[in-house]
Write a protein that holds these residues in place. Structure first.
Motif, PDB file in Angstrom:
ATOM      1  N   VAL A  56       0.847  -1.192   0.000  1.00 58.67           N
ATOM      2  CA  VAL A  56       0.000   0.000   0.000  1.00 58.67           C
ATOM      3  C   VAL A  56       0.887   1.248   0.000  1.00 58.67           C
ATOM      4  N   LEU A  57       1.751   1.317   0.995  1.00 64.63           N
ATOM      5  CA  LEU A  57       2.735   2.410   1.060  1.00 64.63           C
ATOM      6  C   LEU A  57       4.076   1.791   1.423  1.00 64.63           C
ATOM      7  N   PRO A  58       5.133   2.086   0.697  1.00 67.92           N
ATOM      8  CA  PRO A  58       6.434   1.565   1.114  1.00 67.92           C
ATOM      9  C   PRO A  58       6.865   2.211   2.440  1.00 67.92           C
ATOM     10  N   ASP A  59       7.698   1.531   3.183  1.00 70.54           N
ATOM     11  CA  ASP A  59       8.121   2.045   4.495  1.00 70.54           C
ATOM     12  C   ASP A  59       8.769   3.417   4.404  1.00 70.54           C
ATOM     13  N   SER A  60       9.424   3.644   3.262  1.00 74.31           N
ATOM     14  CA  SER A  60      10.138   4.921   3.116  1.00 74.31           C
ATOM     15  C   SER A  60       9.205   6.088   2.811  1.00 74.31           C
ATOM     16  N   ALA A  61       7.931   5.785   2.516  1.00 71.14           N
ATOM     17  CA  ALA A  61       7.035   6.831   1.992  1.00 71.14           C
ATOM     18  C   ALA A  61       6.936   8.034   2.921  1.00 71.14           C
ATOM     19  N   VAL A  62       6.662   7.747   4.192  1.00 69.19           N
ATOM     20  CA  VAL A  62       6.394   8.863   5.093  1.00 69.19           C
ATOM     21  C   VAL A  62       7.642   9.728   5.265  1.00 69.19           C
ATOM     22  N   SER A  63       8.795   9.073   5.431  1.00 70.63           N
ATOM     23  CA  SER A  63      10.003   9.886   5.609  1.00 70.63           C
ATOM     24  C   SER A  63      10.379  10.616   4.321  1.00 70.63           C
ATOM     25  N   ASP A  64      10.104  10.008   3.157  1.00 68.65           N
ATOM     26  CA  ASP A  64      10.351  10.718   1.893  1.00 68.65           C
ATOM     27  C   ASP A  64       9.442  11.946   1.768  1.00 68.65           C
ATOM     28  N   LEU A  65       8.177  11.747   2.075  1.00 71.41           N
ATOM     29  CA  LEU A  65       7.220  12.845   1.910  1.00 71.41           C
ATOM     30  C   LEU A  65       7.512  14.008   2.860  1.00 71.41           C
ATOM     31  N   ARG A  66       8.024  13.648   4.026  1.00 72.14           N
ATOM     32  CA  ARG A  66       8.359  14.676   5.021  1.00 72.14           C
ATOM     33  C   ARG A  66       9.375  15.702   4.510  1.00 72.14           C
ATOM     34  N   LYS A  67      10.138  15.298   3.501  1.00 74.31           N
ATOM     35  CA  LYS A  67      11.214  16.182   3.017  1.00 74.31           C
ATOM     36  C   LYS A  67      10.711  17.302   2.112  1.00 74.31           C
ATOM     37  N   HIS A  68       9.453  17.210   1.711  1.00 75.25           N
ATOM     38  CA  HIS A  68       8.939  18.208   0.770  1.00 75.25           C
ATOM     39  C   HIS A  68       8.282  19.382   1.500  1.00 75.25           C
ATOM     40  N   ASP A  69       8.046  20.446   0.737  1.00 77.61           N
ATOM     41  CA  ASP A  69       7.363  21.607   1.319  1.00 77.61           C
ATOM     42  C   ASP A  69       5.855  21.388   1.373  1.00 77.61           C
ATOM     43  N   ALA A  70       5.339  20.587   0.461  1.00 79.88           N
ATOM     44  CA  ALA A  70       3.905  20.286   0.459  1.00 79.88           C
ATOM     45  C   ALA A  70       3.658  19.069  -0.431  1.00 79.88           C
ATOM     46  N   ILE A  71       2.454  18.520  -0.297  1.00 84.69           N
ATOM     47  CA  ILE A  71       2.061  17.351  -1.091  1.00 84.69           C
ATOM     48  C   ILE A  71       0.797  17.709  -1.879  1.00 84.69           C
ATOM     49  N   PHE A  72       0.811  17.349  -3.150  1.00 84.93           N
ATOM     50  CA  PHE A  72      -0.366  17.579  -4.007  1.00 84.93           C
ATOM     51  C   PHE A  72      -0.908  16.207  -4.399  1.00 84.93           C
ATOM     52  N   LEU A  73      -2.128  15.916  -3.951  1.00 84.79           N
ATOM     53  CA  LEU A  73      -2.703  14.582  -4.115  1.00 84.79           C
ATOM     54  C   LEU A  73      -3.906  14.617  -5.057  1.00 84.79           C
ATOM     55  N   GLY A  74      -3.996  13.617  -5.951  1.00 86.19           N
ATOM     56  CA  GLY A  74      -5.138  13.531  -6.860  1.00 86.19           C
ATOM     57  C   GLY A  74      -6.308  12.830  -6.196  1.00 86.19           C
ATOM     58  N   ALA A  75      -6.299  11.510  -6.239  1.00 85.49           N
ATOM     59  CA  ALA A  75      -7.388  10.756  -5.629  1.00 85.49           C
ATOM     60  C   ALA A  75      -6.899   9.350  -5.300  1.00 85.49           C
ATOM     61  N   ILE A  76      -7.452   8.812  -4.227  1.00 75.58           N
ATOM     62  CA  ILE A  76      -7.122   7.454  -3.822  1.00 75.58           C
ATOM     63  C   ILE A  76      -8.402   6.639  -3.818  1.00 75.58           C
ATOM     64  N   GLY A  77      -8.397   5.469  -4.432  1.00 78.26           N
ATOM     65  CA  GLY A  77      -9.602   4.621  -4.459  1.00 78.26           C
ATOM     66  C   GLY A  77      -9.652   3.884  -5.790  1.00 78.26           C
ATOM     67  N   HIS A  78      -9.783   2.563  -5.729  1.00 73.23           N
ATOM     68  CA  HIS A  78      -9.723   1.762  -6.946  1.00 73.23           C
ATOM     69  C   HIS A  78     -10.855   0.736  -6.902  1.00 73.23           C
ATOM     70  N   PRO A  79     -11.589   0.577  -8.012  1.00 71.92           N
ATOM     71  CA  PRO A  79     -12.740  -0.338  -7.993  1.00 71.92           C
ATOM     72  C   PRO A  79     -12.367  -1.794  -7.681  1.00 71.92           C
ATOM     73  N   ASP A  80     -11.104  -2.200  -7.949  1.00 70.02           N
ATOM     74  CA  ASP A  80     -10.711  -3.585  -7.694  1.00 70.02           C
ATOM     75  C   ASP A  80     -10.086  -3.797  -6.307  1.00 70.02           C
ATOM     76  N   VAL A  81     -10.070  -2.770  -5.513  1.00 70.48           N
ATOM     77  CA  VAL A  81      -9.500  -2.910  -4.166  1.00 70.48           C
ATOM     78  C   VAL A  81     -10.614  -2.697  -3.155  1.00 70.48           C
ATOM     79  N   LYS A  82     -10.668  -3.607  -2.180  1.00 69.27           N
ATOM     80  CA  LYS A  82     -11.718  -3.553  -1.165  1.00 69.27           C
ATOM     81  C   LYS A  82     -11.701  -2.190  -0.445  1.00 69.27           C
TER      82      LYS A  82
END
Ligand code: IPM
Ligand code: MN
Length: 352
Positions: A56-82
């Motif tokens: 779902v999220l690699p372990d490094s994700a949170v620490s990688d994201l922390r390094k940025h000034d901001a996050i721009f997110l589109g959408a999360i949700g997939h018809p084939d995933v519960k």
């Protein structure tokens, strides 16, 4: 030397990548005009990646994201995933781990946008909901016993900490002051039934209020506020509430401002990294069709710039969006705009 902002971009699922592309188009245009730079780094988190890798999220994700000034997110949700896996594993996890304790949701009816409320116009619908974003029922406290048996017990508790409630309420007072519109802050709760949780909210609210004598304070039960949103939306300036109530009333808010095609929000950690998103979801049936409305994502990009203190640029995006809603597009609905997704992005750029 011009300033460079490091932005993590998570296009995500469904129509996320298409609307994010338009948001980036507008961001690039405004940054060139205003003289700041954007360093974009793309992350492929979402349903496709999960189906491909099982992660779902690699372990490094949170620490990688922390390094940025901001996050721009589109959408999360997939018809084939519960349902629940991606929402909890990506969106909620990032909100919690990055301690984005505010969910900021402006509810503003732009000119030319069809409002489902009879007799209400842009002058009547212009308020902001400050939703607590890390506690309440969303904290995930509770559990299940004897699952699947007739004796099953399911408990899901609402966690409200003095610290969490107070920092949210303080943010709302500060925001109300800075916004400087009606200087009115309404606490939305349920003090008549949730006599533990909203007693804490109410006491904290009125204590903090003493430090803000210029801000008028008001209270409304959550059920009543849904009535007032429909009947008297002009009563509201800034509303502060808990996570669950905020989730519910901001969807109603989105509808009275014209729908998911225009609703944007920020997941804010005032001391850390914040994440901005259109709140409409991944709309899989429109994926890849160049039909979805990108204005919510473009508005989210505007909110991001305001948060980064590129206030003028943020406002310029909003102004351009208002020109588009007033003059250029027929409807906010996918496929009914009279333009494609990318044409709407181009129009926003042209009107900047
Ligand atoms: C929102 C969404 C999320 C929430 C879901 C997708 C987990 O509805 O941002 O309002 O409930 O917070
Ligand atoms: Mn929601």
């Amino acid at each position: 030397m011009s300033k460079t902002y490091s932005i993590a971009v998570i296009p995500g699922d469904g129509t996320g990548p298409e609307v994010v592309a338009e948001g980036i188009k507008v961001l690039n245009a405004i940054s060139a005009k205003a003289g700041f730079k954007l360093a974009l780094k793309y992350y492929d988190f979402g349903g496709e990646r999960y189906l491909r890798t099982g992660e779902v999220l690699p372990d490094s994700a949170v620490s990688d994201l922390r390094k940025h000034d901001a996050i721009f997110l589109g959408a999360i949700g997939h018809p084939d995933v519960k349902p629940g896996i991606l929402e909890k594993g990506i969106l909620l996890r990032l909100r919690f781990e990055l301690d984005q304790y505010i969910n900021l949701r402006p509810v503003k009816l732009y000119p030319g946008v069809d409002c489902p409320l009879k007799g209400k116009g842009p002058a009547d619908i212009d308020f902001v909901v400050v939703r607590e974003n890390t506690e309440g029922i969303y904290a995930g406290a509770g559990g299940v016993l004897k699952k699947g048996t007739p004796d099953e017990v399911a408990v899901q508790e609402s966690i409200n900490t003095r610290k969490g409630v107070e920092r949210c309420i303080r943010y709302a007072f500060e925001y109300c002051k800075k916004r400087n519109k009606d200087m009115k802050l309404t606490l939305c709760g349920k003090t008549n039934v949730l006599t533990f949780a909203f007693d804490l909210w109410e006491r904290t609210f009125y204590e903090v209020a003493k430090e803000y004598p210029d801000v008028k304070v008001d209270y409304a039960h959550v059920d009543a506020i849904t009535m007032w949103f429909v009947k008297n939306p002009e009563w509201f300036d800034v509303i502060v509430t808990d996570n669950m109530f905020g989730d519910i009333i901001t969807d109603l808010g989105a509808m009275i401002q014209g729908g998911m095609g225009i609703a944007a929000g920020g997941n804010i950690n005032p001391e850390g990294v914040s994440m901005f998103e259109p709140i409409g979801g991944s709309a899989p049936k429109y994926k890849g069709k160049n039909m979805i409305n990108p204005l919510a994502a473009i508005c989210a990009a505007g909110l991001m710039l305001e948060h980064l203190e590129e206030t003028e640029s943020g406002k310029a995006i909003e102004k351009s969006v208002m020109k588009i809603t007033e003059k250029e597009i027929k409807s906010l609905a996918a496929g009914q705009m009279g333009h494609t997704t990318s044409e709407v992005g181009d129009l926003v750029v042209k009107n900047l």
